[in-house]
Every structure is written in C-alpha cells, then in structure tokens.
Scaffold this active site. Structure first.
Site, PDB file in Angstrom:
ATOM      1  N   LYS A  83      33.901 -13.606 -20.343  1.00  0.00           N
ATOM      2  CA  LYS A  83      34.394 -14.929 -20.753  1.00  0.00           C
ATOM      3  C   LYS A  83      35.733 -15.176 -20.073  1.00  0.00           C
ATOM      4  CE  LYS A  83      34.214 -17.496 -25.111  1.00  0.00           C
ATOM      5  NZ  LYS A  83      34.399 -17.370 -26.556  1.00  0.00           N
TER       6      LYS A  83
HETATM    7  O1  G3P Z   1      34.566 -19.006 -29.380  1.00  0.00           O
HETATM    8  C1  G3P Z   1      35.090 -20.250 -29.105  1.00  0.00           C
HETATM    9  C2  G3P Z   1      34.943 -21.285 -30.192  1.00  0.00           C
HETATM   10  O2  G3P Z   1      33.683 -21.306 -30.742  1.00  0.00           O
HETATM   11  C3  G3P Z   1      36.090 -21.364 -31.137  1.00  0.00           C
HETATM   12  O3  G3P Z   1      35.817 -22.110 -32.293  1.00  0.00           O
HETATM   13  O4  G3P Z   1      36.375 -22.873 -34.568  1.00  0.00           O
HETATM   14  O5  G3P Z   1      38.061 -21.511 -33.269  1.00  0.00           O
HETATM   15  O6  G3P Z   1      37.571 -23.863 -32.643  1.00  0.00           O
HETATM   16  P1  G3P Z   1      37.021 -22.622 -33.247  1.00  0.00           P
END
Ligand code: G3P
Length: 219
Positions: A83
């Site tokens: 990633k």
């Molecule tokens: O892994 C990346 C993403 O899904 C992060 O989500 O909820 O931290 O904005 P969030």
C-alpha cells in the site's frame, strides 16, 4: 463486488473469514496501532488466515526508502499487496513495483485526477476514501462515480477501484450500483450488511410458530 475487511484485528478476521464472503484485508498504520502488535507479525498472521490480497502500507518516505520498504513487505507473503500513498514518490514506487509484478494499493485517493494517475502508474488497486470526503461536506460517492466513469472510458486500464473509508451500508450499496470492483469495510459494517429488522422479526415469528407445530404434534 469483492469485499475486503478494513482491519488489523486478528480476532475479527478469524471470525469473519469463515463466512466465505471475505476476499481480502486492508490495513493502515492507524489500524496496526489499534492492534497493538508488531507490524510484520500481524501482516504475516493475516496473510496465513486470509486466502486473498492483504494490504500492508509503507511507512517510510522518499522514493528510495519506500521502494526498499515495499520490496521488503512483499517478501512477507505471496498475498501481500504493498500500500502506497498517492504522492509523486508513491506513484513512482508503484510503477517500479508493478514492473516487478508486485501488487500495489494506492491509498489516500481524494480526487479523480489522482485515481487516473494511479491507474497510469500500474496500481493493482486505487483506494478512494468515501467517508473522509463526506467528512469535509463533499460527496464521497460522487468521486466514486467520476472514477468509475473515467476508468470505463479506458478498458485497457486494469486498476481496480477499492472503495475505502466506508462508514455505513448505504456506501456499500451505492458503490455496488456503480460497479466498483471492491470495497473495504470495517468488521462492524460487514456485519451490518446482514441485518434487517424484518428478517429478525420474521425469524422470531417462524420460530414461535414452529414451536407450536412441534407442541401440537406431541400433544
Ligand atoms: O484503510 C483506509 C480507509 O478505509 C480508512 O477509513 O474510516 O479511517 O476513514 P477511515
């Protein structure tokens, strides 16, 4: 639509992979922090449990460092997806790793132009963050629509859209209606996909009536 779990919690992964509905896992430094375990150990363990792609995010900066770290992460297991952040260096690394047949997930995507560049860099996945865009009062699903529309114009692009930062089941429904290849969900949201009050009350009624059938047969 492929469903990935967005977590580094081994217990959640062990609970949900046996559903047979989980195609992969994504992690990020914040999720690794929550797991409270060493990064590479967690990734290795997830890779053993999950029969699909597992995203592990580079934490270094600068082209050379990220490239070296990406190559190291890729050695952890065959199903590791490296990633990378959507920066100029991140995309340069993406291109190099793609040329070495190492899978990549370009993350922190917040615009259609970024997604287009990730695809041109040969990313395996690009992760637009729906919820975080909604958080700043812009339509996150609108971004998904734009990226789907653009990618559909260029069938030779092989990059898959991995809808990320999903906050509720409606994000999943709308992303699926647009035909995104995959969505990564926190375990809680995955469980919510099963739920409907009419299923619950209908099952309670069937159970009660079946009890009466058995009671009548035994009378
Ligand atoms: O892994 C990346 C993403 O899904 C992060 O989500 O909820 O931290 O904005 P969030």
């Amino acid at each position: 639509m492929k469903i990935f779990l967005d977590t580094a919690d081994i217990n959640d992964i062990k609970e949900l992979v046996p559903t047979g509905l989980i195609n992969g896992v994504t992690t990020n430094p914040s999720l690794i922090l929550q797991s409270d375990r060493p990064f590479k150990t967690v990734i290795r363990e997830i890779c053993e449990i999950v029969p699909g792609p597992v995203s592990a995010e580079v934490t270094s900066s600068g082209y050379e460092n990220m490239l070296a770290e990406g190559r190291e992460l890729a050695k952890i297991a065959a199903n590791v997806v490296v990633k990378l952040p959507l920066t100029m260096d991140g995309l340069k690394v993406c291109r190099q790793l793609a040329m070495s047949n190492i899978s990549t997930n370009v993350t922190l995507c917040f615009s259609a132009t970024q997604a287009l560049l990730a695809a041109k860099a040969g990313a395996t996945y690009v992760s637009p963050f729906i919820g975080r865009i909604d958080d700043v009062s812009v339509d996150g699903l609108g971004l998904i629509f734009d990226i789907v529309t653009i990618f559909n114009q260029y069938p030779s692009l092989s990059t898959e859209i991995l809808a990320a930062s999903i906050r509720h089941p409606l994000h999943v429904v709308e992303a699926a209606k647009m035909g995104v290849s995959a969505a990564t969900l926190p375990p809680k949201i995955f469980k919510q996909l099963y739920e409907h009050p009419l299923t619950k009350s209908g099952l309670a009624q069937f159970d009660a009536d079946w009890g009466r059938v058995i009671a009548a047969q035994n009378a």
